[in-house]
Design a protein around this motif. Structure first.
Motif, PDB file in Angstrom:
ATOM      1  N   HIS A  87       2.078   9.040 -62.985  1.00 58.37           N
ATOM      2  CA  HIS A  87       1.810   9.971 -61.897  1.00 58.37           C
ATOM      3  C   HIS A  87       2.759   9.807 -60.721  1.00 58.37           C
ATOM      4  N   VAL A  88       3.795   8.996 -60.876  1.00 57.49           N
ATOM      5  CA  VAL A  88       4.791   8.869 -59.819  1.00 57.49           C
ATOM      6  C   VAL A  88       6.030   9.664 -60.220  1.00 57.49           C
ATOM      7  N   VAL A  89       6.916   9.916 -59.243  1.00 55.20           N
ATOM      8  CA  VAL A  89       8.176  10.597 -59.539  1.00 55.20           C
ATOM      9  C   VAL A  89       9.013   9.682 -60.436  1.00 55.20           C
ATOM     10  N   ARG A  90       9.434  10.195 -61.583  1.00 57.22           N
ATOM     11  CA  ARG A  90      10.025   9.338 -62.609  1.00 57.22           C
ATOM     12  C   ARG A  90      11.539   9.511 -62.755  1.00 57.22           C
ATOM     13  N   LYS A  91      12.102  10.485 -62.066  1.00 57.21           N
ATOM     14  CA  LYS A  91      13.477  10.898 -62.319  1.00 57.21           C
ATOM     15  C   LYS A  91      14.496   9.766 -62.168  1.00 57.21           C
ATOM     16  N   LEU A  92      14.415   8.984 -61.091  1.00 56.18           N
ATOM     17  CA  LEU A  92      15.474   8.030 -60.777  1.00 56.18           C
ATOM     18  C   LEU A  92      15.334   6.694 -61.489  1.00 56.18           C
ATOM     19  N   TYR A  93      14.148   6.393 -62.004  1.00 56.30           N
ATOM     20  CA  TYR A  93      13.945   5.089 -62.638  1.00 56.30           C
ATOM     21  C   TYR A  93      13.384   5.226 -64.052  1.00 56.30           C
ATOM     22  N   TRP A  94      12.149   5.676 -64.178  1.00 52.18           N
ATOM     23  CA  TRP A  94      11.496   5.715 -65.485  1.00 52.18           C
ATOM     24  C   TRP A  94      12.261   6.594 -66.477  1.00 52.18           C
ATOM     25  N   ASP A  95      12.660   7.771 -66.064  1.00 50.90           N
ATOM     26  CA  ASP A  95      13.353   8.674 -66.988  1.00 50.90           C
ATOM     27  C   ASP A  95      14.707   8.112 -67.408  1.00 50.90           C
ATOM     28  N   ARG A  96      15.370   7.426 -66.519  1.00 53.15           N
ATOM     29  CA  ARG A  96      16.684   6.876 -66.855  1.00 53.15           C
ATOM     30  C   ARG A  96      16.578   5.681 -67.802  1.00 53.15           C
ATOM     31  N   ALA A  97      15.435   4.989 -67.768  1.00 52.14           N
ATOM     32  CA  ALA A  97      15.238   3.852 -68.669  1.00 52.14           C
ATOM     33  C   ALA A  97      14.619   4.269 -69.997  1.00 52.14           C
ATOM     34  N   ALA A  98      14.087   5.483 -70.076  1.00 51.99           N
ATOM     35  CA  ALA A  98      13.388   5.945 -71.277  1.00 51.99           C
ATOM     36  C   ALA A  98      14.384   6.259 -72.397  1.00 51.99           C
ATOM     37  N   PRO A  99      13.916   6.296 -73.646  1.00 50.46           N
ATOM     38  CA  PRO A  99      14.796   6.683 -74.753  1.00 50.46           C
ATOM     39  C   PRO A  99      15.478   8.015 -74.473  1.00 50.46           C
ATOM     40  N   GLY A 100      16.791   8.030 -74.658  1.00 49.56           N
ATOM     41  CA  GLY A 100      17.558   9.235 -74.383  1.00 49.56           C
ATOM     42  C   GLY A 100      17.958   9.392 -72.932  1.00 49.56           C
ATOM     43  N   GLY A 101      17.522   8.470 -72.038  1.00 47.40           N
ATOM     44  CA  GLY A 101      17.889   8.527 -70.626  1.00 47.40           C
ATOM     45  C   GLY A 101      19.271   7.948 -70.385  1.00 47.40           C
ATOM     46  N   ARG A 102      19.574   7.720 -69.121  1.00 47.13           N
ATOM     47  CA  ARG A 102      20.930   7.288 -68.787  1.00 47.13           C
ATOM     48  C   ARG A 102      21.296   5.924 -69.370  1.00 47.13           C
TER      49      ARG A 102
END
Length: 378
Positions: free
Chosen positions: A125-140
């Motif tokens: 439920h937090v903004v995920r763009k700069l951290y969670w999404d980048r660490a997720a599979p397929g992220g940066r």
């Protein structure tokens, strides 16, 4: 009598994938933002609405679907060449009273809102763009580094990054160790857990160009409930590394209207004094001198003393700030620029900074050099 045109369009500027254009229309000063990504446009609109309840933001007059994307029309705040941003207060030879006043206002506003809205939130439920999404599979992390190999520093330390764990690292006289693959696995695992994180309502990406002077906030696609340690790591890393050194070096168009930034790059660029390999002891020696201009040092100092410490004392009394900040700082080091694409000297410094951040001896108060006097040479 001076004639004022009813319609005037200024120069178009590109920021990442978005276009910005100042427009004067029937006496109204507007800033038009064009984005191709409909999801980001929705996040921007929603984030602006949430932020406007607690922070000063320019009015969003309208938003329209247009061919190929979305167009948002904002109130345009006063500004100009080398005027209108926190960046401009930092692009000076010394910290003026305006900067001290600004940092007092900034930290007071943040402290009030963060402590009012702070909550241990589910990471979903937090903004995920700069951290969670980048660490997720397929992220940066995957895009930049999965299955990729590159040298620690071409021509200086010609060893593949994957072999870092087979060497001791002596950085500015201190002995360290880093396993590259294990570090990437640790970051992915850290941001894949469901453990609650302390979050609060913030803009989420507090950079030199997203903070206006007089104080206001720009750019809202990461606005919402953001990780508080992530917010802190973002400002500290941008103010001490990205804004004064890497961004003007690798993304100069971001500062097209603020050319004074380029004048001050040398004052914020680290100096490598030694880069050598001792094969007999399997030791890599890296000696470098961090540099931070006096205004940036003053801003980091004020942010640390007037925001980070008071909030930490309230929310995490007795906890180690190094452990709270480490995963977010590591993601800022690895997830903004692809290290493999940087000049070898810059890559070497960032790898050294990553090693220091991952060390058990990591101390944020010296790492970011929040002192008014120059950082002592190692």
């Amino acid at each position: 009598m001076t004639f004022q045109p009813l319609f005037r369009v200024g120069p178009v500027r590109r920021f990442t994938r978005n276009l910005l254009c100042p427009v004067d229309l029937f006496g109204h000063s507007l800033l038009l933002k064009y984005t191709r990504n409909p999801a980001e446009a929705g996040e921007e609109i929603h984030g602006h609405a949430r932020l406007a309840r607690h922070y000063r933001v320019p009015a969003l007059h309208t938003h329209l679907r247009v061919p190929g994307g979305h167009l948002l029309a904002y109130e345009r705040l006063p500004g100009g060449t080398d005027q209108g941003l926190l960046l401009d207060l930092l692009n000076t030879d010394g910290p003026a009273s305006h900067l001290h006043t600004y940092m007092d206002q900034l930290t007071a506003a943040y402290q009030e809102v963060i402590l009012t809205t702070a909550w241990p939130a589910d990471p979903a439920h937090v903004v995920r763009k700069l951290y969670w999404d980048r660490a997720a599979p397929g992220g940066r992390l995957d895009t930049y580094y999965a299955g990729k190999e590159f040298l620690i520093a071409d021509g200086l330390v010609d060893i593949p990054v994957s072999r870092l764990n087979t060497y001791a690292l002596k950085i500015n006289g201190r002995r360290h160790h880093l396993d590259w693959a294990a570090t990437l696995r640790w970051l992915r695992a850290h941001f894949a857990t469901a453990e609650p994180v302390w979050a609060a309502l913030t803009q989420g990406d507090p950079t030199d160009v997203n903070l206006a002077h007089p104080l206001a906030w720009f750019d809202y696609d990461t606005a919402g409930m953001n990780s508080i340690p992530g917010e802190f790591a973002n400002f500290l890393w941008y103010a001490s590394v990205l804004g004064g050194w890497l961004v003007p070096t690798y993304n100069p168009t971001a500062f097209a209207d603020h050319p004074a930034a380029f004048t001050h790059v040398p004052a914020n660029t680290p100096e490598i004094r030694r880069a050598a390999i001792d094969h007999t002891t399997s030791t890599i020696h890296i000696d470098y001198t961090p540099r931070l201009s006096a205004p940036r040092r003053a801003a980091v100092t004020a942010y640390w003393n007037k925001l980070v410490r008071p909030v930490a004392d309230r929310l995490w009394p007795g906890e180690d700030l190094a452990n709270l900040l480490r995963p977010y700082l590591a993601m800022r080091i690895l997830g903004v620029y692809n290290l493999a694409g940087l000049a070898s000297e810059d890559r070497l410094v960032l790898l050294a900074r990553l090693v220091e951040a991952m060390s058990p001896a990591f101390d944020p108060t010296t790492y970011f050099c929040p002192l008014e006097s120059p950082c002592p040479a190692p």
